[in-house]
Enzyme design. Structure first.
Site, PDB file in Angstrom:
ATOM      1  N   SER A   1       0.895  -1.187   0.025  1.00 23.25           N
ATOM      2  CA  SER A   1      -0.172  -0.015   0.053  1.00 23.25           C
ATOM      3  C   SER A   1       0.753   1.159   0.181  1.00 23.25           C
ATOM      4  O   SER A   1       1.865   1.299   0.595  1.00 23.25           O
ATOM      5  CB  SER A   1      -0.946   0.073   1.294  1.00 23.25           C
ATOM      6  OG  SER A   1      -1.406   1.200   1.288  1.00 23.25           O
TER       7      SER A   1
ATOM      8  N   GLU B   1       0.205   3.769   1.721  1.00 20.45           N
ATOM      9  CA  GLU B   1       0.139   4.000   3.199  1.00 20.45           C
ATOM     10  C   GLU B   1       1.608   3.499   3.700  1.00 20.45           C
ATOM     11  O   GLU B   1       2.033   4.381   4.809  1.00 20.45           O
ATOM     12  CB  GLU B   1      -0.758   3.239   4.089  1.00 20.45           C
ATOM     13  CG  GLU B   1      -2.167   3.956   4.255  1.00 20.45           C
ATOM     14  CD  GLU B   1      -2.176   5.020   4.801  1.00 20.45           C
ATOM     15  OE1 GLU B   1      -1.808   5.146   6.128  1.00 20.45           O
ATOM     16  OE2 GLU B   1      -2.561   6.286   4.533  1.00 20.45           O
TER      17      GLU B   1
ATOM     18  N   TYR C   1      -1.776   0.497  10.544  1.00 17.52           N
ATOM     19  CA  TYR C   1      -2.020  -0.280   9.316  1.00 17.52           C
ATOM     20  C   TYR C   1      -0.922  -0.081   8.366  1.00 17.52           C
ATOM     21  O   TYR C   1      -0.290  -1.166   7.933  1.00 17.52           O
ATOM     22  CB  TYR C   1      -3.128   0.212   8.546  1.00 17.52           C
ATOM     23  CG  TYR C   1      -3.288  -0.091   7.211  1.00 17.52           C
ATOM     24  CD1 TYR C   1      -4.000  -1.361   6.793  1.00 17.52           C
ATOM     25  CD2 TYR C   1      -3.163   0.645   6.012  1.00 17.52           C
ATOM     26  CE1 TYR C   1      -4.215  -1.761   5.554  1.00 17.52           C
ATOM     27  CE2 TYR C   1      -3.237   0.418   4.851  1.00 17.52           C
ATOM     28  CZ  TYR C   1      -3.723  -0.873   4.574  1.00 17.52           C
ATOM     29  OH  TYR C   1      -3.979  -1.194   3.202  1.00 17.52           O
TER      30      TYR C   1
HETATM   31  P1  NAP Z   1     -11.527  -4.807   1.522  1.00 14.56           P
HETATM   32  O1  NAP Z   1     -12.472  -4.342   0.777  1.00 14.56           O
HETATM   33  O2  NAP Z   1     -11.491  -4.215   3.021  1.00 14.56           O
HETATM   34  O3  NAP Z   1     -11.371  -6.451   1.788  1.00 14.56           O
HETATM   35  C1  NAP Z   1     -10.539  -6.949   2.604  1.00 14.56           C
HETATM   36  C2  NAP Z   1     -10.597  -8.325   2.552  1.00 14.56           C
HETATM   37  O4  NAP Z   1      -9.820  -8.897   3.657  1.00 14.56           O
HETATM   38  C3  NAP Z   1     -11.867  -8.801   2.828  1.00 14.56           C
HETATM   39  O5  NAP Z   1     -12.479  -9.947   1.705  1.00 14.56           O
HETATM   40  C4  NAP Z   1     -12.087  -9.220   4.200  1.00 14.56           C
HETATM   41  O6  NAP Z   1     -12.808 -10.542   4.539  1.00 14.56           O
HETATM   42  C5  NAP Z   1     -10.705  -9.952   4.189  1.00 14.56           C
HETATM   43  N1  NAP Z   1     -10.088 -10.257   5.465  1.00 14.56           N
HETATM   44  C6  NAP Z   1      -9.897  -9.452   6.464  1.00 14.56           C
HETATM   45  N2  NAP Z   1      -9.366  -9.932   7.678  1.00 14.56           N
HETATM   46  C7  NAP Z   1      -9.275 -11.062   7.368  1.00 14.56           C
HETATM   47  C8  NAP Z   1      -8.364 -12.314   7.890  1.00 14.56           C
HETATM   48  N3  NAP Z   1      -8.192 -12.063   9.098  1.00 14.56           N
HETATM   49  N4  NAP Z   1      -8.592 -13.594   7.312  1.00 14.56           N
HETATM   50  C9  NAP Z   1      -9.269 -13.599   6.011  1.00 14.56           C
HETATM   51  N5  NAP Z   1      -9.586 -12.784   5.316  1.00 14.56           N
HETATM   52  C10 NAP Z   1      -9.555 -11.303   5.736  1.00 14.56           C
HETATM   53  O7  NAP Z   1      -9.899  -4.082   1.052  1.00 14.56           O
HETATM   54  P2  NAP Z   1      -9.862  -3.755  -0.652  1.00 14.56           P
HETATM   55  O8  NAP Z   1      -9.976  -2.506  -1.019  1.00 14.56           O
HETATM   56  O9  NAP Z   1     -10.256  -4.920  -1.767  1.00 14.56           O
HETATM   57  O10 NAP Z   1      -8.157  -3.942  -0.546  1.00 14.56           O
HETATM   58  C11 NAP Z   1      -7.570  -5.305  -0.851  1.00 14.56           C
HETATM   59  C12 NAP Z   1      -6.267  -5.304  -0.498  1.00 14.56           C
HETATM   60  O11 NAP Z   1      -5.197  -4.291  -0.962  1.00 14.56           O
HETATM   61  C13 NAP Z   1      -5.954  -5.075   1.177  1.00 14.56           C
HETATM   62  O12 NAP Z   1      -5.096  -5.806   1.458  1.00 14.56           O
HETATM   63  C14 NAP Z   1      -5.909  -3.506   1.271  1.00 14.56           C
HETATM   64  O13 NAP Z   1      -5.231  -3.342   2.556  1.00 14.56           O
HETATM   65  C15 NAP Z   1      -4.977  -3.512   0.091  1.00 14.56           C
HETATM   66  N6  NAP Z   1      -4.792  -2.083  -0.270  1.00 14.56           N
HETATM   67  C16 NAP Z   1      -6.005  -1.436  -0.837  1.00 14.56           C
HETATM   68  C17 NAP Z   1      -6.183  -0.198  -1.269  1.00 14.56           C
HETATM   69  C18 NAP Z   1      -7.304   0.405  -1.534  1.00 14.56           C
HETATM   70  O14 NAP Z   1      -7.174   1.642  -1.998  1.00 14.56           O
HETATM   71  N7  NAP Z   1      -8.345  -0.190  -1.919  1.00 14.56           N
HETATM   72  C19 NAP Z   1      -4.744   0.270  -1.447  1.00 14.56           C
HETATM   73  C20 NAP Z   1      -3.483  -0.343  -1.295  1.00 14.56           C
HETATM   74  C21 NAP Z   1      -3.472  -1.650  -0.733  1.00 14.56           C
HETATM   75  P3  NAP Z   1     -14.681  -9.703   4.941  1.00 14.56           P
HETATM   76  O15 NAP Z   1     -15.177  -9.382   3.845  1.00 14.56           O
HETATM   77  O16 NAP Z   1     -15.127 -10.799   5.655  1.00 14.56           O
HETATM   78  O17 NAP Z   1     -14.274  -8.555   6.044  1.00 14.56           O
HETATM   79  O1  G4F Z   2     -10.977   6.828   2.380  1.00 18.95           O
HETATM   80  P1  G4F Z   2      -9.852   6.653   3.576  1.00 18.95           P
HETATM   81  O2  G4F Z   2     -10.316   6.076   4.918  1.00 18.95           O
HETATM   82  O3  G4F Z   2      -8.542   5.791   2.905  1.00 18.95           O
HETATM   83  P2  G4F Z   2      -6.985   5.728   3.371  1.00 18.95           P
HETATM   84  O4  G4F Z   2      -6.912   6.334   5.034  1.00 18.95           O
HETATM   85  O5  G4F Z   2      -6.312   6.797   2.483  1.00 18.95           O
HETATM   86  O6  G4F Z   2      -6.649   4.381   3.274  1.00 18.95           O
HETATM   87  C1  G4F Z   2      -7.158   3.627   2.056  1.00 18.95           C
HETATM   88  O7  G4F Z   2      -5.976   3.883   1.077  1.00 18.95           O
HETATM   89  C2  G4F Z   2      -4.752   3.180   1.482  1.00 18.95           C
HETATM   90  C3  G4F Z   2      -4.002   3.285   0.183  1.00 18.95           C
HETATM   91  O8  G4F Z   2      -3.338   4.441   0.332  1.00 18.95           O
HETATM   92  C4  G4F Z   2      -5.152   1.705   1.734  1.00 18.95           C
HETATM   93  F1  G4F Z   2      -3.781   0.947   1.893  1.00 18.95           F
HETATM   94  C5  G4F Z   2      -6.090   1.340   2.668  1.00 18.95           C
HETATM   95  O9  G4F Z   2      -6.249  -0.029   2.805  1.00 18.95           O
HETATM   96  C6  G4F Z   2      -7.425   2.153   2.465  1.00 18.95           C
HETATM   97  O10 G4F Z   2      -7.859   1.391   1.084  1.00 18.95           O
HETATM   98  O11 G4F Z   2      -9.191   8.025   3.757  1.00 18.95           O
HETATM   99  C7  G4F Z   2      -8.728   8.980   2.760  1.00 18.95           C
HETATM  100  C8  G4F Z   2      -8.819  10.424   3.343  1.00 18.95           C
HETATM  101  C9  G4F Z   2      -7.840  10.466   4.752  1.00 18.95           C
HETATM  102  O12 G4F Z   2      -7.049  11.421   4.629  1.00 18.95           O
HETATM  103  C10 G4F Z   2      -9.031  10.624   5.868  1.00 18.95           C
HETATM  104  O13 G4F Z   2      -8.460  11.423   7.118  1.00 18.95           O
HETATM  105  O14 G4F Z   2     -10.043  10.957   4.030  1.00 18.95           O
HETATM  106  C11 G4F Z   2     -10.010  11.506   5.169  1.00 18.95           C
HETATM  107  N1  G4F Z   2     -11.172  11.520   5.543  1.00 18.95           N
HETATM  108  C12 G4F Z   2     -12.050  12.772   6.052  1.00 18.95           C
HETATM  109  N2  G4F Z   2     -13.028  12.279   6.494  1.00 18.95           N
HETATM  110  C13 G4F Z   2     -12.086  10.507   6.023  1.00 18.95           C
HETATM  111  C14 G4F Z   2     -13.359  11.262   6.510  1.00 18.95           C
HETATM  112  N3  G4F Z   2     -11.869   9.176   5.902  1.00 18.95           N
HETATM  113  C15 G4F Z   2     -12.947   8.484   6.292  1.00 18.95           C
HETATM  114  N4  G4F Z   2     -12.769   7.023   6.046  1.00 18.95           N
HETATM  115  N5  G4F Z   2     -13.821   8.913   6.565  1.00 18.95           N
HETATM  116  C16 G4F Z   2     -14.186  10.232   7.090  1.00 18.95           C
HETATM  117  O15 G4F Z   2     -15.254  10.483   7.319  1.00 18.95           O
END
Ligand code: NAP
Ligand code: G4F
Length: 346
Positions: free
Chosen positions: A132, A134, A155
């Site tokens: 990520s 992050e 995280y």
């Molecule tokens: P997500 O929608 O939150 O999905 C996470 C998945 O992990 C869900 O299927 C969840 O199951 C499963 N999970 C959580 N804890 C687990 C455990 N202990 N054992 C087995 N499965 C578990 O995340 P996403 O947005 O699809 O992202 C996919 C991956 O990419 C994650 O690792 C995330 O951290 C990473 N990532 C995401 C982004 C982004 O912007 N979306 C960016 C960079 C990296 P449940 O459905 O049961 O909760």
């Molecule tokens: O949507 P967010 O919660 O995503 P964040 O923290 O960037 O994390 C996501 O992206 C990561 C990749 O860089 C992934 F690795 C991670 O698993 C996840 O998918 O927040 C985005 C921004 C933050 O700066 C937060 O402070 O939005 C700001 N924010 C402002 N108000 C909020 C809110 N975020 C959330 N979730 N809820 C609010 O009400």
């Protein structure tokens, strides 16, 4: 078309659902790991469900959890995948401050358990790790593969551990293991508490007269937001290369949370200032201020390029919410039989 087999952890998540669609389209047999829950949690993949008695079925689900390493070893032995995509994680940054130990157990150590299961079973499979942006945290943009890491949340720290253990298994044991360092990617299937989905849902409900106010935290944070359906293609491409390597996947553009709010409300002819209020509960103890990815390596080596950027993404997500509201259902809950019923009979 291919006769390959893939194992996906996190198949019930946003990315897991898009990746499953992509791999099934390519002819893969797909096995997914699903956490047992007291309610069905397969709504994002329900539309891919086929009766397992059907000889043409190529999607299979198995109970499992990244906190249970022996189960992972059993599944690998049973499924014999060519490719393993580790998408499972406690993926919410704000929640990781409340649950740092659980986040570390699942997101960091869970990766070691899976890699160790691959090593012990001796499978010659290829491994994708969902790393990520992050991990860059406080390091100023633009961020690329050689940018120093400075995570700002439990995280981010857990993902950094997972990144390094993936590299370590590649260097120490010669595993074909890659890190996809993905910047934020969103879609109508995004979890409802991430900011883009929260905004799209609330703006649409406000337009429909179902609520008046949306409470948000920091509007100044800037993110490089792309479209999840495009990003899973990059994951797959990484595992098709001759040699394993790590890649940044991003759009190279940066928008503030305020910008995203403005695009979403404007698409509905609403002025966001009339409806958005501040609530400090959505602030984080430490914030990541600005992420902008440099994905030139992915473009040069993988031939991958993003098409959708934040303004279009906001419109696309609002349109999906409007559509769902008119059907009176969530955009990720199609009315078809559920694969959870198959699991429930186990
Ligand atoms: P997500 O929608 O939150 O999905 C996470 C998945 O992990 C869900 O299927 C969840 O199951 C499963 N999970 C959580 N804890 C687990 C455990 N202990 N054992 C087995 N499965 C578990 O995340 P996403 O947005 O699809 O992202 C996919 C991956 O990419 C994650 O690792 C995330 O951290 C990473 N990532 C995401 C982004 C982004 O912007 N979306 C960016 C960079 C990296 P449940 O459905 O049961 O909760
Ligand atoms: O949507 P967010 O919660 O995503 P964040 O923290 O960037 O994390 C996501 O992206 C990561 C990749 O860089 C992934 F690795 C991670 O698993 C996840 O998918 O927040 C985005 C921004 C933050 O700066 C937060 O402070 O939005 C700001 N924010 C402002 N108000 C909020 C809110 N975020 C959330 N979730 N809820 C609010 O009400």
């Amino acid at each position: 078309m291919t006769a390959k087999t893939a194992l996906i952890t996190g198949i019930t998540g946003q990315d897991g659902s898009y990746l499953s669609e992509l791999l099934l389209d390519k002819g893969y047999t797909v096995h997914g790991v699903v956490r047992r829950a007291s309610t069905f949690n397969t709504c994002r993949i329900d539309h891919l469900y086929r009766d397992p008695h059907d000889p043409d079925t190529r999607l299979f689900l198995h109970y499992g959890d990244l906190t249970d390493g022996s189960r992972m070893a059993c599944l690998l032995d049973q499924v014999q995948p060519d490719e393993v995509y580790n998408l499972a994680a406690q993926s919410h940054v704000r929640v990781s401050f409340d649950e740092p130990e659980f986040t570390g157990d699942t997101t960091a150590l869970g990766t070691t358990r899976l890699l160790e299961a691959i090593r012990m079973t001796g499978l010659p499979c290829r491994y994708y790790q969902a790393s990520s942006s992050e991990m860059f945290g406080a390091t100023p943009p633009p961020q690329h593969e050689s940018t120093p890491f400075h995570p700002r949340s439990p995280y981010g720290v857990a993902k950094l551990y997972a990144y390094w253990i993936t590299r370590n298994y590649r260097e120490a044991y010669g595993l074909y293991a890659v890190n996809g360092i993905l910047f934020n990617h969103e879609s109508p299937r995004r979890g409802p508490t991430f900011v883009t989905r929260k905004v799209a849902t609330a703006a649409t409900r406000i337009k429909a007269g179902l609520q008046d106010v949306l409470y948000l935290g920091n509007l100044d944070a800037r993110r490089d937001w792309g479209y999840a359906a495009e990003y899973v293609e990059a994951m797959w491409l990484m595992l098709q290369q001759e040699d394993p390597d790590d890649y940044v996947v991003a759009t190279g553009t940066s928008y503030s949370v305020r910008d995203f709010v403005e695009y979403s409300f404007a698409h509905l002819d609403l002025d966001w200032r009339d409806h958005v209020r501040f609530d400090k509960r959505y602030l984080r103890p430490a914030e990541v201020d600005d992420l902008v990815g440099d994905a030139s390596k992915a473009e040069q080596v993988l031939g991958w390029r993003p098409r959708v950027r934040a303004p279009e993404l906001a419109r696309l997500m609002v349109d999906a919410e409007l559509n769902a509201l008119s059907r009176n259902t969530g955009p990720t809950v199609p009315a078809v039989p559920s694969p959870a019923h198959t699991l429930a009979s186990h």
